[in-house]
Design a protein around this motif. Sequence first.
Motif, PDB file in Angstrom:
ATOM      1  N   ILE A 181       0.836  -1.203   0.000  1.00  0.00           N
ATOM      2  CA  ILE A 181       0.000   0.000   0.000  1.00  0.00           C
ATOM      3  C   ILE A 181       0.871   1.253   0.000  1.00  0.00           C
ATOM      4  CG2 ILE A 181      -1.695   1.315   1.337  1.00  0.00           C
ATOM      5  CD1 ILE A 181      -2.825  -1.393   2.294  1.00  0.00           C
TER       6      ILE A 181
ATOM      7  N   PHE B 191       1.155   4.116  -2.977  1.00  0.00           N
ATOM      8  CA  PHE B 191       0.847   5.522  -2.671  1.00  0.00           C
ATOM      9  C   PHE B 191       1.990   6.446  -3.085  1.00  0.00           C
ATOM     10  CE2 PHE B 191       1.080   9.168   0.192  1.00  0.00           C
ATOM     11  CZ  PHE B 191      -0.181   9.738   0.008  1.00  0.00           C
TER      12      PHE B 191
ATOM     13  N   ALA C 232       2.230   9.171  -6.091  1.00  0.00           N
ATOM     14  CA  ALA C 232       2.529  10.574  -5.779  1.00  0.00           C
ATOM     15  C   ALA C 232       3.623  11.118  -6.687  1.00  0.00           C
ATOM     16  CB  ALA C 232       2.933  10.698  -4.317  1.00  0.00           C
TER      17      ALA C 232
ATOM     18  N   ALA D 122       2.404   1.820  -9.850  1.00  0.00           N
ATOM     19  CA  ALA D 122       1.576   2.000  -8.651  1.00  0.00           C
ATOM     20  C   ALA D 122       0.383   1.053  -8.674  1.00  0.00           C
ATOM     21  CB  ALA D 122       1.111   3.449  -8.555  1.00  0.00           C
TER      22      ALA D 122
ATOM     23  N   ALA E 280      -0.758  -1.895  -6.070  1.00  0.00           N
ATOM     24  CA  ALA E 280      -2.119  -1.968  -5.541  1.00  0.00           C
ATOM     25  C   ALA E 280      -2.734  -3.342  -5.802  1.00  0.00           C
ATOM     26  CB  ALA E 280      -2.982  -0.868  -6.164  1.00  0.00           C
TER      27      ALA E 280
END
Length: 405
Positions: free
Chosen positions: A87, A91, A95, A180, A184
């Motif tokens: 996770i 994140f 970003a 990303a 996930a």
Amino acid sequence: MEPHNSYRDLLKIPALFPLIIAATLSRLAGRMFILTLVLFVLARFSSPALAGWLTFAAIVPGLIVSPVAGVLLDRVGPTTAVRIDMIASAFFIAAIALVGWIGWASPPVLFVLVMLFSLAGPLGAAGTRTLLPRLVPSGALDRANALDTAVYALVDVIGPALAGLVVAGLGPETALSMIALAYAGAAICLARIQRLPGLASRQASFLAQTIEGIEMVARQPTLRGLAISYSLYQVTWGALYVVVPVFVAGHYEAAVGSSVTGILWSAMGLAGGIGALLAGHLRTAGRERHVMAIGMVVTALAAWPVAAEFGFGGLAIGLMLAGVMAGPIDVALLTLRQRRTDPQQLGRVMSISMSLNIAGFPLGSAIAGMVITSSLSATFVLAGIASVIAAIATVTIPADAKATT
């Protein structure tokens, strides 16, 4: 008939299949991220130096905090710890993609995000290999490790190529977004694995258990011996990563040489995956030290004289031979370390040991960079000597599991 006597039977073990899928997605994402980060920085800032320092920031902070990560693994349990890594990684990489799209991707911002990404890394890297002994029967552990090692070899082949294609076709921000999403997806797969509790006592302080983990690896003969022998073995690979491109450049023009080098490493990665899967049928339990030592001696011969003294064909054969040997060596290493470690301490041992294992690689690259200016052949000899010393260190590891207590 012995249960789990094939890889298909092994994947029928509850929770093992989603764990392998999660590990594949996360490792593929991690392998893609380093190259994508470099390409992103070069496209934005045209600064190789900045790309190098950001790559450093993506790896080293995680190595430094690995003892702390190991305590967290043992306290909260490997399932939760790995999920935290997946996770957090999703994140922070999302970003980075976002700040790239909106124009906020300054070097300070990138350094902060990349370092935060790095800090969670040991949880996932060690957590998967802490989960395996708790999900599979002891008799099937070497085969589970073989499958896990083959996943590493597969992503070593696919990851860089996929990252290059996506960045070239869609841009680095899109590539980062895909990475990303892969993290996930790994976190979602982990939701199908039962939450395994931490086994470490919480009566001792966090700091005390961190120090205990370091002392454990340093004092126990098996764990200390594995850390030393495998680090020496990695000196060989560090040297090869420097000398092989130089060797190829002497036979081909620059543009062709880069492609040939990439093909050689991809083929070697495939050989490593095949070697790992074959190692799962060797039943290494109880014979790990011998499997590792033999593989290291063969690796030494593959580096010199095979790769060094028989032209380009010898180089290709030597790398394939070293790649095939890497699989059994890695499987035997994991199985012996897991078999001789108290389950309550496995998270700390795996996290610290995996960080120590990496140390030999940059050392080998640095030494090779100095030696290669004098002699190409001597650099291959250096790589071979490192594996011979590693083999000697391996056979000195105590044969009796009681010697580690």
